[in-house]
Design a protein around this motif. Sequence first.
Motif, PDB file in Angstrom:
ATOM      1  N   PHE A 128      -3.649   2.057   0.851  1.00 24.52           N
ATOM      2  CA  PHE A 128      -2.235   2.181   0.493  1.00 24.52           C
ATOM      3  C   PHE A 128      -2.070   2.796  -0.889  1.00 24.52           C
ATOM      4  CE2 PHE A 128      -1.525  -1.687   3.425  1.00 24.52           C
ATOM      5  CZ  PHE A 128      -1.400  -0.871   4.535  1.00 24.52           C
ATOM      6  N   ALA A 129      -2.930   2.414  -1.825  1.00 22.23           N
ATOM      7  CA  ALA A 129      -2.862   2.979  -3.183  1.00 22.23           C
ATOM      8  C   ALA A 129      -3.166   4.475  -3.157  1.00 22.23           C
ATOM      9  CB  ALA A 129      -3.826   2.248  -4.112  1.00 22.23           C
ATOM     10  N   GLN A 132      -0.212   6.228  -1.817  1.00 19.93           N
ATOM     11  CA  GLN A 132       0.815   6.320  -2.862  1.00 19.93           C
ATOM     12  C   GLN A 132       0.505   7.461  -3.820  1.00 19.93           C
ATOM     13  OE1 GLN A 132       0.486   2.114  -4.090  1.00 19.93           O
ATOM     14  NE2 GLN A 132       2.730   2.035  -3.925  1.00 19.93           N
ATOM     15  N   ASP A 139       5.807   5.031  -4.475  1.00 20.70           N
ATOM     16  CA  ASP A 139       4.978   4.479  -5.543  1.00 20.70           C
ATOM     17  C   ASP A 139       5.746   3.554  -6.489  1.00 20.70           C
ATOM     18  OD1 ASP A 139       6.496   6.274  -6.975  1.00 20.70           O
ATOM     19  OD2 ASP A 139       4.796   7.447  -7.709  1.00 20.70           O
ATOM     20  N   PRO A 143       0.818  -1.571  -4.180  1.00 23.94           N
ATOM     21  CA  PRO A 143       0.167  -1.443  -2.880  1.00 23.94           C
ATOM     22  C   PRO A 143      -0.002  -2.808  -2.191  1.00 23.94           C
ATOM     23  CG  PRO A 143      -1.371  -0.912  -4.649  1.00 23.94           C
ATOM     24  CD  PRO A 143      -0.027  -1.088  -5.269  1.00 23.94           C
TER      25      PRO A 143
END
Length: 190
Positions: A128-129, A132, A139, A143
Motif C-alpha cells: 500500500f505504501a 501511495q 497519500d 498505509p
Amino acid sequence: MSTREEILGAAQRRLNLDPTSSMADIAAAAGIGRATLHRHFSGREDLLTEIGARSLDRWEERLDAARVGDVCSSDDADRLRATLVTLLGQYLEDSDDFGFALTDQFVLAEPTLTARGEALAEREIELFAAAQAAGVLRDDVSPRWISQACYGLLVAARDALRAGDVPRRDLDTVVASFFLHGAAAPGKPL
C-alpha cells in the motif's frame, strides 16, 4: 472415513454459515461423529486455531504469488494497480472459504495467529505504501489505514454476499472500484 482436510473444509463451511456452531454441529456437517472429530481436534480452540492457520497460509500464498516485494520495488504504477486489483479479487475468493476467520474473536486474539497475521499485514502495508508513492492510492492517509479499510471492505463484501445485496459475479469489480475510488460519484468533487 473423512480426512483431516475434509473435516477442516466442512468445519469452515459450517462456521461460515453459523459462527456459533457447536462441535456436534461441525461433526454432523463433516458426516462424522463427535468422537472422530475429537480424535482430530482436542476441542473447539484447537479446531479454530487450525482454521486460522489455514487462513493465514492462504494469505501468505497470495502475497508470495503476487511477488509483493518485487512489485513494491518496481515503482511501476500500472503493475502496482494490477497487483492490487488481482489481490483484492483473490482475497474475495478466499473470504468465501475463510470468511469466518476474518471476524472470529478467538482466531483474532490467539497469540500465534496474531503474531503471524501482523507479519503478513506488514507485507501488505508495504504494498500500500508503494502504491501511495507511485500515485495509485491516496497519500493523505497512512498505509495502515488503507490496510484497515481493505480488511473492512472484505468483511463488508462477505456480509453483502450473505445478505444477497451484491451478486458474487459483480463483487470483484465493485470491491476493486470502491477500494481504488471510494464511494464518491465519479467526477464529483467532495
